[in-house]
Design a protein around this motif. Structure first.
Motif, PDB file in Angstrom:
ATOM      1  N   CYS A   1      19.208  46.173  11.466  1.00 17.07           N
ATOM      2  CA  CYS A   1      18.255  46.789  12.372  1.00 17.07           C
ATOM      3  C   CYS A   1      18.497  46.396  13.814  1.00 17.07           C
ATOM      4  CB  CYS A   1      16.836  46.457  11.933  1.00 17.07           C
ATOM      5  SG  CYS A   1      16.448  47.175  10.333  1.00 17.07           S
ATOM      6  N   ALA A   2      19.710  45.953  14.125  1.00  9.16           N
ATOM      7  CA  ALA A   2      20.041  45.690  15.524  1.00  9.16           C
ATOM      8  C   ALA A   2      19.849  46.968  16.319  1.00  9.16           C
ATOM      9  CB  ALA A   2      21.470  45.202  15.642  1.00  9.16           C
ATOM     10  N   ARG A   3      19.315  46.847  17.500  1.00  3.50           N
ATOM     11  CA  ARG A   3      19.078  47.998  18.357  1.00  3.50           C
ATOM     12  C   ARG A   3      20.139  48.079  19.448  1.00  3.50           C
ATOM     13  NH1 ARG A   3      16.441  49.288  14.660  1.00  3.50           N
ATOM     14  NH2 ARG A   3      14.309  50.084  14.613  1.00  3.50           N
ATOM     15  N   PRO A   4      20.543  49.282  19.837  1.00  2.00           N
ATOM     16  CA  PRO A   4      20.065  50.544  19.289  1.00  2.00           C
ATOM     17  C   PRO A   4      20.740  50.871  17.963  1.00  2.00           C
ATOM     18  CG  PRO A   4      21.721  50.976  20.937  1.00  2.00           C
ATOM     19  CD  PRO A   4      21.521  49.485  20.927  1.00  2.00           C
ATOM     20  N   LEU A   5      20.117  51.758  17.214  1.00  2.00           N
ATOM     21  CA  LEU A   5      20.781  52.282  16.031  1.00  2.00           C
ATOM     22  C   LEU A   5      22.015  53.068  16.473  1.00  2.00           C
ATOM     23  CD1 LEU A   5      17.670  53.571  14.049  1.00  2.00           C
ATOM     24  CD2 LEU A   5      18.970  51.482  13.629  1.00  2.00           C
ATOM     25  N   ARG A   6      23.054  53.033  15.657  1.00  2.00           N
ATOM     26  CA  ARG A   6      24.334  53.642  16.054  1.00  2.00           C
ATOM     27  C   ARG A   6      24.647  54.826  15.143  1.00  2.00           C
ATOM     28  NH1 ARG A   6      29.103  49.896  16.761  1.00  2.00           N
ATOM     29  NH2 ARG A   6      29.401  50.869  18.782  1.00  2.00           N
ATOM     30  N   LEU A   7      24.962  55.960  15.779  1.00  2.00           N
ATOM     31  CA  LEU A   7      25.245  57.220  15.095  1.00  2.00           C
ATOM     32  C   LEU A   7      26.667  57.655  15.414  1.00  2.00           C
ATOM     33  CD1 LEU A   7      24.520  59.910  13.635  1.00  2.00           C
ATOM     34  CD2 LEU A   7      23.472  60.670  15.795  1.00  2.00           C
ATOM     35  N   GLY A   8      27.497  57.818  14.372  1.00  2.00           N
ATOM     36  CA  GLY A   8      28.887  58.196  14.565  1.00  2.00           C
ATOM     37  C   GLY A   8      29.038  59.692  14.788  1.00  2.00           C
ATOM     38  N   ARG A   9      29.940  60.036  15.736  1.00  2.00           N
ATOM     39  CA  ARG A   9      30.178  61.437  16.103  1.00  2.00           C
ATOM     40  C   ARG A   9      31.673  61.712  16.054  1.00  2.00           C
ATOM     41  NH1 ARG A   9      32.048  65.411  19.296  1.00  2.00           N
ATOM     42  NH2 ARG A   9      30.708  66.522  20.785  1.00  2.00           N
ATOM     43  N   ILE A  10      32.107  62.653  15.203  1.00  2.00           N
ATOM     44  CA  ILE A  10      33.502  63.063  15.189  1.00  2.00           C
ATOM     45  C   ILE A  10      33.847  63.647  16.553  1.00  2.00           C
ATOM     46  CG2 ILE A  10      35.208  64.563  14.094  1.00  2.00           C
ATOM     47  CD1 ILE A  10      33.427  64.584  11.608  1.00  2.00           C
ATOM     48  N   GLY A  11      34.993  63.257  17.098  1.00  2.00           N
ATOM     49  CA  GLY A  11      35.368  63.696  18.433  1.00  2.00           C
ATOM     50  C   GLY A  11      36.056  65.042  18.462  1.00  2.00           C
TER      51      GLY A  11
ATOM     52  N   LEU B   1      30.293  70.110  17.853  1.00  4.40           N
ATOM     53  CA  LEU B   1      29.535  70.237  19.104  1.00  4.40           C
ATOM     54  C   LEU B   1      28.171  70.888  18.898  1.00  4.40           C
ATOM     55  CD1 LEU B   1      29.796  69.567  22.132  1.00  4.40           C
ATOM     56  CD2 LEU B   1      30.676  71.893  22.475  1.00  4.40           C
ATOM     57  N   PRO B   2      28.037  71.907  18.024  1.00  5.03           N
ATOM     58  CA  PRO B   2      26.701  72.476  17.828  1.00  5.03           C
ATOM     59  C   PRO B   2      25.667  71.466  17.349  1.00  5.03           C
ATOM     60  CG  PRO B   2      28.367  73.945  16.936  1.00  5.03           C
ATOM     61  CD  PRO B   2      29.074  72.666  17.292  1.00  5.03           C
ATOM     62  N   ILE B   3      26.097  70.416  16.679  1.00  5.42           N
ATOM     63  CA  ILE B   3      25.158  69.402  16.178  1.00  5.42           C
ATOM     64  C   ILE B   3      24.913  68.324  17.225  1.00  5.42           C
ATOM     65  CG2 ILE B   3      24.832  67.609  14.405  1.00  5.42           C
ATOM     66  CD1 ILE B   3      26.582  69.449  12.569  1.00  5.42           C
ATOM     67  N   TYR B   4      25.959  67.930  17.946  1.00  4.61           N
ATOM     68  CA  TYR B   4      25.820  66.772  18.832  1.00  4.61           C
ATOM     69  C   TYR B   4      25.435  67.113  20.264  1.00  4.61           C
ATOM     70  CZ  TYR B   4      27.455  63.696  15.166  1.00  4.61           C
ATOM     71  OH  TYR B   4      27.543  62.995  13.995  1.00  4.61           O
ATOM     72  N   HIS B   5      25.690  68.344  20.719  1.00  2.81           N
ATOM     73  CA  HIS B   5      25.321  68.653  22.105  1.00  2.81           C
ATOM     74  C   HIS B   5      23.833  68.440  22.380  1.00  2.81           C
ATOM     75  CE1 HIS B   5      24.909  70.450  25.992  1.00  2.81           C
ATOM     76  NE2 HIS B   5      24.104  71.373  25.513  1.00  2.81           N
TER      77      HIS B   5
ATOM     78  N   LEU C   1      19.128  65.107  12.570  1.00  2.00           N
ATOM     79  CA  LEU C   1      20.409  65.793  12.543  1.00  2.00           C
ATOM     80  C   LEU C   1      20.255  67.259  12.155  1.00  2.00           C
ATOM     81  CD1 LEU C   1      22.480  62.931  10.909  1.00  2.00           C
ATOM     82  CD2 LEU C   1      22.935  63.922  13.158  1.00  2.00           C
ATOM     83  N   GLN C   2      19.365  67.540  11.224  1.00  3.02           N
ATOM     84  CA  GLN C   2      19.122  68.929  10.830  1.00  3.02           C
ATOM     85  C   GLN C   2      18.513  69.723  11.989  1.00  3.02           C
ATOM     86  OE1 GLN C   2      16.614  68.164   7.510  1.00  3.02           O
ATOM     87  NE2 GLN C   2      18.302  67.722   6.103  1.00  3.02           N
ATOM     88  N   ARG C   3      17.614  69.081  12.730  1.00  2.00           N
ATOM     89  CA  ARG C   3      16.993  69.754  13.879  1.00  2.00           C
ATOM     90  C   ARG C   3      18.044  70.032  14.951  1.00  2.00           C
ATOM     91  NH1 ARG C   3      13.375  67.231  17.694  1.00  2.00           N
ATOM     92  NH2 ARG C   3      13.479  65.383  16.369  1.00  2.00           N
ATOM     93  N   ALA C   4      18.946  69.087  15.170  1.00  2.00           N
ATOM     94  CA  ALA C   4      20.024  69.288  16.140  1.00  2.00           C
ATOM     95  C   ALA C   4      20.925  70.433  15.694  1.00  2.00           C
ATOM     96  CB  ALA C   4      20.814  67.998  16.309  1.00  2.00           C
ATOM     97  N   ARG C   5      21.291  70.456  14.428  1.00  2.00           N
ATOM     98  CA  ARG C   5      22.118  71.541  13.886  1.00  2.00           C
ATOM     99  C   ARG C   5      21.441  72.900  14.082  1.00  2.00           C
ATOM    100  NH1 ARG C   5      22.243  72.134   8.411  1.00  2.00           N
ATOM    101  NH2 ARG C   5      19.983  72.194   8.681  1.00  2.00           N
ATOM    102  N   ASN C   6      20.151  72.950  13.790  1.00  2.00           N
ATOM    103  CA  ASN C   6      19.413  74.203  13.932  1.00  2.00           C
ATOM    104  C   ASN C   6      19.416  74.673  15.387  1.00  2.00           C
ATOM    105  OD1 ASN C   6      18.903  74.028  11.213  1.00  2.00           O
ATOM    106  ND2 ASN C   6      16.791  73.311  11.448  1.00  2.00           N
ATOM    107  N   TRP C   7      19.261  73.733  16.336  1.00  2.00           N
ATOM    108  CA  TRP C   7      19.290  74.095  17.748  1.00  2.00           C
ATOM    109  C   TRP C   7      20.657  74.676  18.103  1.00  2.00           C
ATOM    110  CZ3 TRP C   7      22.013  73.668  22.125  1.00  2.00           C
ATOM    111  CH2 TRP C   7      21.382  73.998  23.328  1.00  2.00           C
TER     112      TRP C   7
END
Length: 287
Positions: free
Chosen positions: A12-22, A27-31, A215-221
């Protein structure tokens, strides 16, 4: 969450870390996450699939996009994010075998494979082993580097942005789209990447809110604002806007029943080939 994770992330070290394929394909999910359109508490960590696989395996990330084959190697460490994937139901356009000769003439020839990919390399091995049914010799290296040095490979596996950049290279007139090859072989979609949650982080109570819902909300956006994604992707990209539109339309960002069936079959065939000990169950995270 029945299986105990074999690694302990920075919990639970902060911040939580989220991996993103480069790569452009996510991009539709991470933008919306990177731009602040959707607020979140994660530090985004970008890298090629193999790097994120290793970071997640070491416990350096709490949630990440990962190669499908990474989940198969360490299912005791991960839980899948429901209804989220990167795959195709036919041509994927960014996972290609590019060759100087027809595929059927590659028997016993060297095929260069990038160290950045695990899933695509495993799929290529299955295709040669069980679909085309002849051996090739695999080498690991950089196709871009070999081409630039004047020592181009006979054939090479290109993924992600490199595949989009080199797919019409005049020295490699023969092109095999691995997503389409899988569909022709099995009739099913292929899932190249999944999103996973660390079991150890979940068991430690790290998540105050549901990372899957985020992540699902980001994908939907992203799916609702593809014109924005296309504008962003065009910057420095060798493809035209229409080519990019077709590329994104060929991708699958959901994990529906056909995608789960395709993933289960991939794992079953990996197990048959001795690449994994056994086909894992698909276990999903829920809060």
């Amino acid at each position: 969450m029945s299986n105990k994770a074999t690694t302990t992330p920075s919990s639970c070290a902060r911040p939580l870390r989220l991996g993103r394929i480069g790569y452009l394909n996510v991009l539709p999910i991470y933008h919306p996450l990177e731009s602040g359109i959707i607020q979140h508490e994660y530090e985004l960590v970008a890298g090629p699939p193999a790097v994120l696989n290793n970071m997640m395996a070491r416990g350096d990330l709490h949630v990440s996009a990962n190669s499908s084959v990474e989940y198969a190697h360490r299912p005791q460490n991960y839980l899948l994010v429901p209804d989220l994937a990167i795959g195709s139901r036919g041509p994927v356009q960014s996972v290609l075998l590019l060759s100087r000769r027809p595929v059927e003439d590659l028997a016993d020839q060297p095929v260069l494979v990038s160290a950045e990919t695990h899933t695509s390399a495993a799929l290529l091995r299955l295709l040669f082993r069980d679909y085309y049914k002849f051996p090739v010799r695999y080498e690991v290296g950089s196709a871009t580097g070999r081409i630039a040095s004047g020592n181009p490979p006979e054939a090479f596996l290109a993924i992600g942005d490199e595949a989009l950049r080199l797919r019409n290279h005049p020295e490699f007139p023969y092109r095999l789209d691995l997503g389409e090859a899988w569909r022709q072989w099995t009739g099913l979609p292929f899932v190249f990447g999944v999103w996973v949650v660390s079991r150890a982080a979940a068991a430690s109570g790290c998540f105050a809110s549901d990372p899957c819902e985020l992540l699902q909300r980001a994908r939907n956006w992203g799916e609702l604002h593809m014109d924005v994604i296309l504008d962003l992707t065009l910057q420095g990209c060798p493809l035209t806007r229409e080519e990019l539109r077709q590329y994104y339309q060929g991708l699958v960002f959901h994990m529906g029943f056909p995608e789960m069936e395709g993933l289960r079959l991939f794992y079953h065939r990996l197990a048959e080939a001795g690449e994994i000990p056994a086909a894992p169950e698909l276990e999903f995270f829920s809060m």
